[in-house]
Design a protein around this motif. Structure first.
Motif, PDB file in Angstrom:
ATOM      1  N   VAL A 136       0.859  -1.191   0.000  1.00  0.00           N
ATOM      2  CA  VAL A 136       0.000   0.000   0.000  1.00  0.00           C
ATOM      3  C   VAL A 136       0.890   1.233   0.000  1.00  0.00           C
ATOM      4  N   CYS A 137       0.974   1.868  -1.156  1.00  0.00           N
ATOM      5  CA  CYS A 137       1.770   3.090  -1.278  1.00  0.00           C
ATOM      6  C   CYS A 137       1.329   3.776  -2.554  1.00  0.00           C
ATOM      7  N   LEU A 138       1.580   5.075  -2.654  1.00  0.00           N
ATOM      8  CA  LEU A 138       1.129   5.800  -3.845  1.00  0.00           C
ATOM      9  C   LEU A 138       2.247   6.042  -4.851  1.00  0.00           C
ATOM     10  N   CYS A 139       3.505   5.776  -4.477  1.00  0.00           N
ATOM     11  CA  CYS A 139       4.616   6.254  -5.322  1.00  0.00           C
ATOM     12  C   CYS A 139       4.637   5.655  -6.724  1.00  0.00           C
ATOM     13  N   GLU A 140       4.147   4.437  -6.892  1.00  0.00           N
ATOM     14  CA  GLU A 140       4.121   3.865  -8.242  1.00  0.00           C
ATOM     15  C   GLU A 140       2.974   4.457  -9.068  1.00  0.00           C
ATOM     16  N   PRO A 181       1.364  -1.289   4.279  1.00  0.00           N
ATOM     17  CA  PRO A 181       1.684   0.115   4.017  1.00  0.00           C
ATOM     18  C   PRO A 181       3.185   0.373   4.075  1.00  0.00           C
ATOM     19  N   SER A 182       3.713   0.965   2.976  1.00  0.00           N
ATOM     20  CA  SER A 182       5.161   1.169   2.870  1.00  0.00           C
ATOM     21  C   SER A 182       5.513   2.640   2.696  1.00  0.00           C
ATOM     22  N   ASP A 183       4.553   3.515   2.985  1.00  0.00           N
ATOM     23  CA  ASP A 183       4.697   4.938   2.672  1.00  0.00           C
ATOM     24  C   ASP A 183       5.405   5.755   3.748  1.00  0.00           C
ATOM     25  N   ALA A 211       9.825   0.293  10.335  1.00  0.00           N
ATOM     26  CA  ALA A 211      11.121   0.973  10.337  1.00  0.00           C
ATOM     27  C   ALA A 211      11.687   0.865   8.931  1.00  0.00           C
ATOM     28  N   LYS A 212      11.259   1.810   8.108  1.00  0.00           N
ATOM     29  CA  LYS A 212      11.703   1.824   6.708  1.00  0.00           C
ATOM     30  C   LYS A 212      12.576   3.051   6.507  1.00  0.00           C
ATOM     31  N   PHE A 213      13.779   2.800   6.029  1.00  0.00           N
ATOM     32  CA  PHE A 213      14.782   3.861   5.943  1.00  0.00           C
ATOM     33  C   PHE A 213      14.870   4.454   4.540  1.00  0.00           C
ATOM     34  N   PRO A 220      17.334  -0.268  -7.644  1.00  0.00           N
ATOM     35  CA  PRO A 220      16.800  -1.146  -8.693  1.00  0.00           C
ATOM     36  C   PRO A 220      15.274  -1.261  -8.642  1.00  0.00           C
ATOM     37  N   PHE A 221      14.689  -1.241  -7.456  1.00  0.00           N
ATOM     38  CA  PHE A 221      13.222  -1.290  -7.336  1.00  0.00           C
ATOM     39  C   PHE A 221      12.595  -0.106  -8.056  1.00  0.00           C
ATOM     40  N   ARG A 222      13.199   1.054  -7.880  1.00  0.00           N
ATOM     41  CA  ARG A 222      12.588   2.249  -8.488  1.00  0.00           C
ATOM     42  C   ARG A 222      12.659   2.183 -10.006  1.00  0.00           C
ATOM     43  N   GLU A 223      13.682   1.518 -10.510  1.00  0.00           N
ATOM     44  CA  GLU A 223      13.747   1.275 -11.952  1.00  0.00           C
ATOM     45  C   GLU A 223      12.619   0.306 -12.329  1.00  0.00           C
ATOM     46  N   ASP A 233      13.535  14.067  -2.545  1.00  0.00           N
ATOM     47  CA  ASP A 233      13.746  12.663  -2.189  1.00  0.00           C
ATOM     48  C   ASP A 233      12.753  12.288  -1.090  1.00  0.00           C
ATOM     49  N   ARG A 234      12.949  11.123  -0.482  1.00  0.00           N
ATOM     50  CA  ARG A 234      11.957  10.656   0.495  1.00  0.00           C
ATOM     51  C   ARG A 234      12.392  10.877   1.946  1.00  0.00           C
ATOM     52  N   ARG A 235      13.411  11.717   2.137  1.00  0.00           N
ATOM     53  CA  ARG A 235      13.973  11.831   3.481  1.00  0.00           C
ATOM     54  C   ARG A 235      13.075  12.518   4.503  1.00  0.00           C
ATOM     55  N   TYR A 237      10.004  11.641   4.955  1.00  0.00           N
ATOM     56  CA  TYR A 237       9.072  10.640   5.519  1.00  0.00           C
ATOM     57  C   TYR A 237       9.753   9.307   5.824  1.00  0.00           C
ATOM     58  N   GLN A 238      10.660   8.830   4.989  1.00  0.00           N
ATOM     59  CA  GLN A 238      11.380   7.609   5.348  1.00  0.00           C
ATOM     60  C   GLN A 238      12.470   7.952   6.357  1.00  0.00           C
ATOM     61  N   MET A 239      12.896   6.958   7.138  1.00  0.00           N
ATOM     62  CA  MET A 239      13.780   7.233   8.273  1.00  0.00           C
ATOM     63  C   MET A 239      15.220   7.528   7.869  1.00  0.00           C
ATOM     64  N   VAL A 264      11.317  -4.418   9.336  1.00  0.00           N
ATOM     65  CA  VAL A 264      12.513  -3.590   9.236  1.00  0.00           C
ATOM     66  C   VAL A 264      12.980  -3.673   7.783  1.00  0.00           C
ATOM     67  N   LYS A 265      13.330  -2.531   7.203  1.00  0.00           N
ATOM     68  CA  LYS A 265      13.689  -2.487   5.781  1.00  0.00           C
ATOM     69  C   LYS A 265      14.651  -1.337   5.532  1.00  0.00           C
ATOM     70  N   PRO A 266      15.740  -1.519   4.778  1.00  0.00           N
ATOM     71  CA  PRO A 266      16.285  -2.779   4.271  1.00  0.00           C
ATOM     72  C   PRO A 266      16.732  -3.727   5.384  1.00  0.00           C
ATOM     73  N   VAL A 290      16.051  -6.124   0.255  1.00  0.00           N
ATOM     74  CA  VAL A 290      15.564  -5.263  -0.837  1.00  0.00           C
ATOM     75  C   VAL A 290      16.337  -5.416  -2.144  1.00  0.00           C
ATOM     76  N   SER A 291      15.842  -4.675  -3.150  1.00  0.00           N
ATOM     77  CA  SER A 291      16.337  -4.821  -4.519  1.00  0.00           C
ATOM     78  C   SER A 291      17.831  -4.589  -4.655  1.00  0.00           C
ATOM     79  N   GLY A 292      18.364  -3.584  -3.957  1.00  0.00           N
ATOM     80  CA  GLY A 292      19.800  -3.294  -4.081  1.00  0.00           C
ATOM     81  C   GLY A 292      20.650  -4.403  -3.480  1.00  0.00           C
ATOM     82  N   THR A 329      11.973 -11.560  -0.181  1.00  0.00           N
ATOM     83  CA  THR A 329      13.218 -11.642  -0.942  1.00  0.00           C
ATOM     84  C   THR A 329      12.982 -12.053  -2.389  1.00  0.00           C
ATOM     85  N   TYR A 330      13.737 -11.400  -3.293  1.00  0.00           N
ATOM     86  CA  TYR A 330      13.707 -11.749  -4.714  1.00  0.00           C
ATOM     87  C   TYR A 330      14.439 -13.068  -4.961  1.00  0.00           C
ATOM     88  N   HIS A 331      15.165 -13.569  -3.952  1.00  0.00           N
ATOM     89  CA  HIS A 331      15.839 -14.869  -4.073  1.00  0.00           C
ATOM     90  C   HIS A 331      14.882 -16.025  -3.752  1.00  0.00           C
TER      91      HIS A 331
END
Ligand code: PBG
Length: 344
Positions: A136-140, A181-183, A211-213, A220-223, A233-235, A237-239, A264-266, A290-292, A329-331
Motif C-alpha cells: 500500500v503506497c502511492l509512489c508507483e 503500508p510502505s509509505d 522501520a523503513k529507511f 533497482p526497485f525504483r527502476e 527525495d523521500r527523506r 518521511y522515510q527514516m 525492518v527495511k532494508p 531489498v532490490s539493491g 526476498t527476490y531470491h
C-alpha cells in the motif's frame, strides 16, 4: 616442582575447567550430521515472501536489467508466477503495480479495476491457498513519484492517509489477505485499520513497513516500479539511516495502531535493528531483503566473484539469525529450489 613430577603429568593432572584442552569446539563441527543437528537457526521455504511486479502497459514479460531473473509481468503472467511460487512451497507473494496512467493523487492505487486489484483476482482464482499481500503506497501511481499527496512542495501527511486507507480497502475487496503500508506517513496503520474494519474487513491483516529507511538500496526497485521521485527525495518521511531508537518508536507506534506484523527495511545494513526489534516486540517480525541487496549479489555472482548459492544461504540465514520470522526476498524461488534439493 620438578618437570618430571607425576603430579603435573599431562595424563593425570586435572583439565582446566571450561577451557582448552577439555573444551574443543571443533568436536561440534566434526561431521555433516552433527552440524545439521546443532544448527541454531533454521531456514525454510515457509519463511519466504516473493515480490511480484505487475504492469498494465506490457504484453509479455519485461526483464528488469538491474534485477537479473526478475520481470515485470502481465496479469496472466503474474498468476502463472504465483502458481510457480506456490508449487515451490512459497506461502505468500507481495504485489506491486505499475498502472496504465499516473496522476497527482495516485488514483490507480485505489481503482476497483486497478492493476494489482486485477492481478489479485487472477491469482486468487489460480491459487486460492496462496497468501496475497498488497503493497500500500502511492509512489508507483503518482506522476511526481512521491508516496503521498503534494501540498506546498511537500508530502501532506493527513490528506495522504485517506488515500492510503482507500487503497487498503480496495485491495481487501480484490481479495488481498494482508495489506502492507510502505509509505511511512504518520498514523497510517490506525487509519487503515479503522477503514478496513468499517468496510467489513476486520479479518485482513496489516503488515506495517514500520522501520523503513531512506535508502540507496531501493535503486533497482525504483527502476522496476518506475517510482523515482521527480523532485526531491523521500527523506522527510522515510527514516534517517543512523537512527535506531527512533526505529523502535516507529515500531511501537505501529503496534499501538493495530499492526499485525512489523517490518525492518532494508535488511542487511539494519541487522542490529532486526535483533533489537526481536528482543523488544512479540509480533511477527518481517525483514525486507531489498532490490539493491539482491542486485549486488547478482552482479558479483555474474562476474564469478562470489558463489551465489552460498552467499544467498548466508544472507537469508543471517536475517533469520538476527531475529526475523519472515523474509521478503527476490531470491525466494531460487532458495526454495535449493532447499528442496538439499543443496543449501
Ligand atoms: C514503495 C516501496 C519501495 C520499496 C518497497 N515499497 C520503494 C521506495 O520506498 O522507494 C523498495 C523495495 C526494494 O527495493 O526491493 N514505497
Amino acid at each position: 616442582m620438578a618437570l618430571d613430577s607425576p603430579a603435573i603429568s599431562p595424563r593425570t593432572s586435572p583439565l582446566p575447567e571450561g577451557a582448552f584442552p577439555s573444551v574443543r569446539m571443533r568436536r561440534l563441527r566434526g561431521s555433516a550430521s552433527l552440524r545439521r543437528m546443532l544448527r541454531e537457526t533454521s531456514l525454510a521455504v515457509d519463511d519466504f515472501i516473493l515480490p511480484l511486479f505487475v504492469d498494465h502497459n506490457i504484453s509479455g514479460p519485461e526483464p528488469i536489467p538491474s534485477m537479473p531473473g526478475v520481470n515485470r509481468l502481465t496479469v496472466e503472467l503474474a498468476a502463472e508466477e504465483a502458481q510457480a511460487a506456490s508449487e515451490l512451497g512459497i506461502p505468500a507473494v507481495l504485489l506491486f503495480g505499475l498502472p496504465e496512467t499516473k496522476d497527482a493523487v495516485g488514483s490507480g492505487a485505489y481503482a476497483a479495476d486497478g492493476i494489482v486489484q486485477r492481478a489479485a483476482r487472477a491469482i486468487k482464482t489460480a491459487c486460492p491457498e496462496l497468501v496475497l499481500i498488497g503493497d500500500v503506497c502511492l509512489c508507483e501511481y503518482t506522476s511526481h513519484g512521491h508516496c503521498g499527496v503534494i501540498q506546498d512542495g511537500g508530502v501532506d501527511n493527513d490528506r495522504t492517509l485517506e488515500l492510503l486507507a482507500a487503497t487498503a480497502v480496495s485491495q481487501a475487496e480484490a481479495g488481498f489477505d494482508i495489506v502492507a503500508p510502505s509509505d511511512m506517513m504518520d498514523g497510517r496503520v490506525g487509519a487503515i485499520r479503522r477503514a478496513l474494519d468499517a468496510a467489513g474487513y476486520p479479518d485482513r491483516l496489516i503488515m506495517a513497513y514500520s522501520a523503513k529507511f531512506a535508502s540507496g538500496f531501493y535503486g533497482p526497485f525504483r527502476e522496476a516500479a518506475d517510482s523515482t521521485p521527480q523532485f526531491g527525495d523521500r527523506r522527510t518521511y522515510q527514516m534517517d539511516p543512523p537512527n535506531a531508537r527512533e526505529a523502535m518508536r516507529e515500531i511501537e507506534l505501529d503496534v499501538r495502531e493495530g499492526a499485525d506484523l512489523v517490518m525492518v527495511k532494508p535488511a542487511l545494513a539494519y541487522m542490529d535493528l532486526i535483533a533489537r526489534a526481536r528482543a523488544r516486540f512479540d509480533l511477527p517480525l518481517v525483514a525486507y531483503n531489498v532490490s539493491g541487496e539482491f542486485a549486488m549479489v547478482k552482479a558479483a555472482a555474474a562476474n564469478g566473484w562470489i558463489d551465489e548459492k552460498r552467499i544467498v544461504y548466508e544472507i537469508l540465514t543471517g536475517i533469520r539469525r538476527a531475529g526475523a520470522d519472515l523474509i521478503i526476498t527476490y531470491h525466494a524461488k531460487d532458495a526454495a529450489r535449493w532447499l528442496r534439493e538439499g543443496s543449501i
